[in-house]
Design a protein around this motif. Sequence first.
Motif, PDB file in Angstrom:
ATOM      1  N   LYS A   1     -59.495 -36.230 -42.233  1.00 53.50           N
ATOM      2  CA  LYS A   1     -59.908 -37.334 -41.358  1.00 53.50           C
ATOM      3  C   LYS A   1     -59.058 -38.579 -41.637  1.00 53.50           C
ATOM      4  CE  LYS A   1     -63.646 -35.504 -39.322  1.00 53.50           C
ATOM      5  NZ  LYS A   1     -63.766 -35.348 -37.857  1.00 53.50           N
TER       6      LYS A   1
ATOM      7  N   SER B   1     -55.347 -38.208 -40.616  1.00 58.76           N
ATOM      8  CA  SER B   1     -55.133 -38.333 -39.167  1.00 58.76           C
ATOM      9  C   SER B   1     -55.142 -39.799 -38.741  1.00 58.76           C
ATOM     10  CB  SER B   1     -56.206 -37.555 -38.395  1.00 58.76           C
ATOM     11  OG  SER B   1     -57.487 -38.138 -38.543  1.00 58.76           O
ATOM     12  N   ASP B   2     -55.876 -40.643 -39.472  1.00 54.15           N
ATOM     13  CA  ASP B   2     -55.904 -42.072 -39.166  1.00 54.15           C
ATOM     14  C   ASP B   2     -54.630 -42.785 -39.613  1.00 54.15           C
ATOM     15  OD1 ASP B   2     -58.256 -42.387 -37.797  1.00 54.15           O
ATOM     16  OD2 ASP B   2     -59.473 -42.760 -39.579  1.00 54.15           O
TER      17      ASP B   2
ATOM     18  N   LYS C   1     -52.768 -39.653 -34.195  1.00 53.29           N
ATOM     19  CA  LYS C   1     -53.717 -39.923 -33.106  1.00 53.29           C
ATOM     20  C   LYS C   1     -53.093 -40.736 -31.977  1.00 53.29           C
ATOM     21  CE  LYS C   1     -58.070 -39.691 -35.671  1.00 53.29           C
ATOM     22  NZ  LYS C   1     -59.204 -40.468 -36.213  1.00 53.29           N
TER      23      LYS C   1
ATOM     24  N   TRP D   1     -57.955 -34.559 -31.080  1.00 55.06           N
ATOM     25  CA  TRP D   1     -59.325 -34.032 -30.978  1.00 55.06           C
ATOM     26  C   TRP D   1     -59.383 -32.640 -30.358  1.00 55.06           C
ATOM     27  CZ3 TRP D   1     -61.635 -36.769 -34.228  1.00 55.06           C
ATOM     28  CH2 TRP D   1     -61.439 -38.141 -34.316  1.00 55.06           C
TER      29      TRP D   1
ATOM     30  N   ASP E   1     -58.104 -30.562 -33.951  1.00 58.91           N
ATOM     31  CA  ASP E   1     -58.384 -30.988 -35.329  1.00 58.91           C
ATOM     32  C   ASP E   1     -59.160 -29.923 -36.104  1.00 58.91           C
ATOM     33  OD1 ASP E   1     -60.649 -31.473 -33.731  1.00 58.91           O
ATOM     34  OD2 ASP E   1     -61.372 -33.047 -35.069  1.00 58.91           O
TER      35      ASP E   1
ATOM     36  N   HIS F   1     -67.910 -37.114 -38.237  1.00 53.02           N
ATOM     37  CA  HIS F   1     -66.980 -38.185 -37.876  1.00 53.02           C
ATOM     38  C   HIS F   1     -67.169 -39.377 -38.794  1.00 53.02           C
ATOM     39  CE1 HIS F   1     -65.530 -36.387 -34.104  1.00 53.02           C
ATOM     40  NE2 HIS F   1     -66.750 -35.904 -33.984  1.00 53.02           N
TER      41      HIS F   1
ATOM     42  N   GLU G   1     -64.887 -43.334 -35.106  1.00 52.14           N
ATOM     43  CA  GLU G   1     -64.282 -42.219 -34.365  1.00 52.14           C
ATOM     44  C   GLU G   1     -65.024 -41.907 -33.065  1.00 52.14           C
ATOM     45  OE1 GLU G   1     -62.056 -39.466 -37.735  1.00 52.14           O
ATOM     46  OE2 GLU G   1     -63.948 -38.765 -36.877  1.00 52.14           O
TER      47      GLU G   1
ATOM     48  N   LYS H   1     -58.277 -43.543 -26.685  1.00 49.20           N
ATOM     49  CA  LYS H   1     -57.830 -43.429 -28.072  1.00 49.20           C
ATOM     50  C   LYS H   1     -58.299 -44.653 -28.864  1.00 49.20           C
ATOM     51  CE  LYS H   1     -53.432 -45.824 -28.296  1.00 49.20           C
ATOM     52  NZ  LYS H   1     -52.053 -45.844 -28.680  1.00 49.20           N
ATOM     53  N   PRO H   2     -58.655 -44.471 -30.142  1.00 52.10           N
ATOM     54  CA  PRO H   2     -58.614 -43.218 -30.896  1.00 52.10           C
ATOM     55  C   PRO H   2     -59.953 -42.490 -30.887  1.00 52.10           C
ATOM     56  CG  PRO H   2     -59.043 -45.023 -32.404  1.00 52.10           C
ATOM     57  CD  PRO H   2     -59.000 -45.619 -31.013  1.00 52.10           C
ATOM     58  N   LEU H   3     -60.824 -42.845 -29.934  1.00 54.26           N
ATOM     59  CA  LEU H   3     -62.182 -42.311 -29.942  1.00 54.26           C
ATOM     60  C   LEU H   3     -62.227 -40.842 -29.524  1.00 54.26           C
ATOM     61  CD1 LEU H   3     -64.076 -45.325 -28.314  1.00 54.26           C
ATOM     62  CD2 LEU H   3     -63.707 -44.859 -30.738  1.00 54.26           C
ATOM     63  N   CYS H   4     -63.150 -40.106 -30.128  1.00 58.52           N
ATOM     64  CA  CYS H   4     -63.329 -38.695 -29.803  1.00 58.52           C
ATOM     65  C   CYS H   4     -64.301 -38.545 -28.638  1.00 58.52           C
ATOM     66  CB  CYS H   4     -63.890 -37.964 -31.034  1.00 58.52           C
ATOM     67  SG  CYS H   4     -64.250 -36.219 -30.740  1.00 58.52           S
TER      68      CYS H   4
END
Length: 604
Positions: free
Chosen positions: A66, A69-70, A75, A86, A89, A360, A364, A371-374
């Motif tokens: 996690k 990826s940040d 992302k 997403w 992942d 999450h 997230e 982006k960057p929200l799932c």
Amino acid sequence: MKTLILVSEPRAAKKIKSRKDDIVVSLNDSTSSAMRSEFLNFITVSDFITPKQAEKINKDSMLWLKRWSDTSGIKNITYRNISLWWFFDFWLYDSFFKWDMTKNMIWYVSSIKAIIKKVNPKKVIVHGNNIVAYIVQQLFDEAENNIYNNHEIMHATFIDYALKAKHLIRKWLVKARNPKMTHKDIIFSTYTSWTREVIKEDGYKIKEDSVLGYIIRKADKKYSTMVADIDYSKKLEMSKFPFEYFFTSKIKRYARKKCKEIYKRWKRARIKQATYEGVDLLPLLKPWLDFAFKRRTFLAILYIEGGLEMYDYLAPKLAFVIDETGLYGRSIVTAARIKQIPIIAVQHGYITEDSFEYMHIKGEIGHRIEKPLCPIADKTVVYGPYTKEILIKQGNYPADKVEVTGQPRYDCLVGDHLRKRRVFRDIDLDRNKKLILWTTQDVPGQADIVFRAVKGMKDAQLLVKLHPRELGGMKPYYDKAEELGIKIKAVQEGNTLEMIYACDTIITMHSTTGLEAIMMGKPVVVLNTSGRPDMVPYVSEGAALGVYRPEDLEKALRKALFDRKTISRLKKNSRKYAYKHSYKMDGKATQRVMKVAENLMSGK
């Protein structure tokens, strides 16, 4: 001179030559099974890693990916302003095909590090794939490697081609039907593999979607509906309406073009390293990331655009989806959110704090889709209070996005609809013996452990119920049983709920069949010899017996079958567990789901 021999490849069992003072360590269950068959002396990771340490490694692996990826910038590679991360992942974390992805890589780093530290060898010999060999080389410079290439990328590429071919064939076949497209109130998105034999509320058996079937039949009484499915099974399956119908030539050309553009952006990305405990995992991850951006991105775009096309054609008021964290499900959710069509995700399997795809970190998930929200569903309807708490507290889901309804397919458990005699008759079981049901999850090495344990139990018989997605079929089980001199019955089809009702005890690892057995008051035995933590809290909450060493299974089974105190204790604990994990057993879960659906359609 102390030599440490690390083995992660079952094929190596026949070739290992060790001296008296050598320390041979098996790194996984499948290897342990192969080495046991060769009568080799060895120890396992469990001899070096405590349960608490194993639990920490699991949590570290999720958190590491996690955070990576940040910080890596991955992302920032987007489609329609949504991060493509997403859409693969979870696949990169833990593959369904048992490829050594991030979860296993990190497990190997931590466990091998602990083994080397404790043994302090002068020499290390590795029998494993290129991933294990690379990790050991980083930890012990002079390690001697015997590499077994599993050709995992080649395997993944073949599966990708096969899936695209299947999509094309299903597209042709549905076009030949020339279906009429009309407005639908509700669209259900699912998979052909979920079509199984189920028991209706009235006790009759039918084949339907085993997760959504009850909801579909309830909705059909009041609304116009359509079920659009996709085929990920090992064989070609057709249905009433394949999702592939919406893959127009224009969409496919567009998806190919955009995929090439995105792949170029990925190749230009400057991701320097991915270090965990001093080991740079980027050389191991990069081939998979290349594959994801080159191939899975095409499918993600195809599915999103196909979903948009479907919603444009049918203009529904509401959508349902299962497996909403998979590539197909995530794409369907994304398309619905873009079109502002409310969508409900229906829980289809156990969700725990080890379920990477649902966990999450803060920031997230949000109400926007960018982006960057799932992208997540407007509502996720779950089995019980346990799942809701997990999603909100550990998964950081907004509280108003999760509703406890119970699972509709369990509505049939209210009433006298299940028949033990029918199971014994149809499968030709011995009525004079206790029945042990083993619901497999295609875990390497478990057949050897189970069959050896049951072999000495003359007063019991074993029924093996294969997982529906298990690709190898029944033959490997019958072959293993013949090798060990034990008689078994194995089935891949059939009604699992009725088999659970008919059995006297059940063996599982982390399947929802364990929950279903607990709901029926059946003793559950959890078999987990991996050295890793249980993924589901059956044992920790007192609703099941736990077996963590192969030699302990027979004893546990005898307790589950014949020890009255054990059976009584498990039944007592199962009542509390059943409510917490599957809510009310009142036959009204379908009604509760439909209430959530109607509230969404009315804008509440």
